[in-house]
Write a protein that holds these residues in place. Structure first.
Motif, PDB file in Angstrom:
ATOM      1  N   CYS A 130       0.826  -1.218   0.000  1.00  0.00           N
ATOM      2  CA  CYS A 130       0.000   0.000   0.000  1.00  0.00           C
ATOM      3  C   CYS A 130       0.858   1.265   0.000  1.00  0.00           C
ATOM      4  O   CYS A 130       0.837   2.042   0.969  1.00  0.00           O
ATOM      5  CB  CYS A 130      -0.925   0.004   1.216  1.00  0.00           C
ATOM      6  SG  CYS A 130      -1.931  -1.465   1.421  1.00  0.00           S
ATOM      7  N   TYR A 150       0.113   3.764   8.827  1.00  0.00           N
ATOM      8  CA  TYR A 150      -1.281   3.448   8.536  1.00  0.00           C
ATOM      9  C   TYR A 150      -2.274   3.810   9.644  1.00  0.00           C
ATOM     10  O   TYR A 150      -3.424   4.162   9.332  1.00  0.00           O
ATOM     11  CB  TYR A 150      -1.435   1.965   8.187  1.00  0.00           C
ATOM     12  CG  TYR A 150      -0.642   1.493   6.984  1.00  0.00           C
ATOM     13  CD1 TYR A 150       0.063   2.376   6.167  1.00  0.00           C
ATOM     14  CD2 TYR A 150      -0.578   0.148   6.664  1.00  0.00           C
ATOM     15  CE1 TYR A 150       0.800   1.931   5.076  1.00  0.00           C
ATOM     16  CE2 TYR A 150       0.140  -0.315   5.568  1.00  0.00           C
ATOM     17  CZ  TYR A 150       0.836   0.581   4.787  1.00  0.00           C
ATOM     18  OH  TYR A 150       1.558   0.130   3.704  1.00  0.00           O
ATOM     19  N   LEU A 207      -2.669  -3.782  10.081  1.00  0.00           N
ATOM     20  CA  LEU A 207      -1.997  -2.574   9.608  1.00  0.00           C
ATOM     21  C   LEU A 207      -0.496  -2.791   9.773  1.00  0.00           C
ATOM     22  O   LEU A 207       0.043  -2.657  10.871  1.00  0.00           O
ATOM     23  CB  LEU A 207      -2.466  -1.349  10.398  1.00  0.00           C
ATOM     24  CG  LEU A 207      -3.982  -1.111  10.424  1.00  0.00           C
ATOM     25  CD1 LEU A 207      -4.294   0.205  11.135  1.00  0.00           C
ATOM     26  CD2 LEU A 207      -4.563  -1.113   9.019  1.00  0.00           C
ATOM     27  N   TYR A 216      -0.624   4.846   0.963  1.00  0.00           N
ATOM     28  CA  TYR A 216      -0.920   5.208   2.351  1.00  0.00           C
ATOM     29  C   TYR A 216       0.209   6.039   2.954  1.00  0.00           C
ATOM     30  O   TYR A 216      -0.020   7.045   3.626  1.00  0.00           O
ATOM     31  CB  TYR A 216      -1.128   3.951   3.203  1.00  0.00           C
ATOM     32  CG  TYR A 216      -2.417   3.195   2.968  1.00  0.00           C
ATOM     33  CD1 TYR A 216      -3.478   3.753   2.263  1.00  0.00           C
ATOM     34  CD2 TYR A 216      -2.580   1.910   3.472  1.00  0.00           C
ATOM     35  CE1 TYR A 216      -4.651   3.054   2.053  1.00  0.00           C
ATOM     36  CE2 TYR A 216      -3.750   1.196   3.274  1.00  0.00           C
ATOM     37  CZ  TYR A 216      -4.784   1.770   2.563  1.00  0.00           C
ATOM     38  OH  TYR A 216      -5.953   1.059   2.368  1.00  0.00           O
TER      39      TYR A 216
END
Length: 267
Positions: free
Chosen positions: A149, A192, A187, A152
């Motif tokens: 990710c 995050y 997470l 993020y």
């Protein structure tokens, strides 16, 4: 800026690729409210998630040397990528204790009700041997779906915590997990948690979101093993390898009730 060690003040050092480790600092300050903090955010090299293990080791080793010179008696590697690729190297080369981060695979696999767990993480974390060992050791019979990710981290480093960009990123990364039926998401990066309110708003209450910041704070308390100093003892200095003023504003945005003196530092 005076950061000379005061031996009467227990000092905890914290290293992250940027501002993400602040989520861990907040938990440490809840658990150890009077200990002093020295934080280095290696923002000029952020994110660590797409760097090589050798680069991460070199950067964190240099940051460790700086923190030791400031009097740190324990160092938290508040970055999953750095923990996976550098913490054993650091423990082998420096005499003080290190506390690292790791994705909460074990608690997630215990808490899932349907045996399907998702992991939001960085590229480096997912690729690391330590991560695969966590899966092997704790995810027997559980389907673990990983998702890098990078957006993020970019959003948090830009101070964007909600709005269309955040919603689009969450929907993009969560879509394959939701389609697979996950009921629990880990997470796997300290950046995050700053997106948690937006994640909860989009994903709803049916998805458990697990962070490890509080568990890390408990481990720091066990490692230090000392009584709390007097309240006046705590001070927080935060250093950035990039724009110190931008870092100060970001710190204030993310932790308005935790003041810190911010400055630039070279590694």
């Amino acid at each position: 800026m005076d950061t000379e060690p005061d031996r009467d003040r227990p000092i905890i050092g914290v290293i992250d690729s940027g501002i993400g480790g602040l989520s861990v600092v907040l938990e440490i300050c809840k658990r150890l409210p009077n200990h002093s903090i020295r934080y280095i955010g290696d923002s000029s090299w952020c994110p660590y998630g797409n760097k090589s293990p050798e680069q991460i080791q070199q950067r964190t080793a240099t940051a460790t040397e700086k923190l030791i010179s400031m009097g740190a008696e324990c160092i938290v590697i508040a970055c999953n990528s750095a923990t996976i690729h550098a913490i054993e190297y650091l423990r082998a080369h420096f005499p003080l204790p290190f506390v690292g981060m790791e994705p909460a695979i074990k608690p997630a696999c215990k808490q899932t009700k349907n045996g399907i767990v998702g992991v939001f993480a960085t590229e480096a974390s997912i690729a690391g041997e330590k991560f695969h060992r966590l899966i092997y050791d704790h995810a027997g019979g559980v389907n673990v779906i990983t998702r890098p990710c990078p957006k993020y981290v970019e959003l948090v480093e830009a101070g964007i915590l909600n709005g269309p960009e955040v919603e689009d990123a969450i929907n993009e990364y969560a879509a394959p997990m939701l389609e697979a039926g996950v009921d629990t998401i880990v997470l796997g990066c300290t950046h995050y948690p700053f997106l948690l309110p937006s994640m909860k708003a989009i994903l709803g209450n049916s998805i458990q979101l697990i962070d490890t910041g509080a568990a890390v704070a408990e481990q720091v308390a066990r490692v230090i093993g000392k009584s709390e100093p007097q309240p006046a003892a705590r001070d927080i200095f935060a250093f950035s390898t990039a724009d110190a003023e931008k870092f100060r504003k970001l710190w204030h945005l993310l932790a308005p009730n935790l003041p810190a003196q911010c400055a630039a530092i070279k590694l």
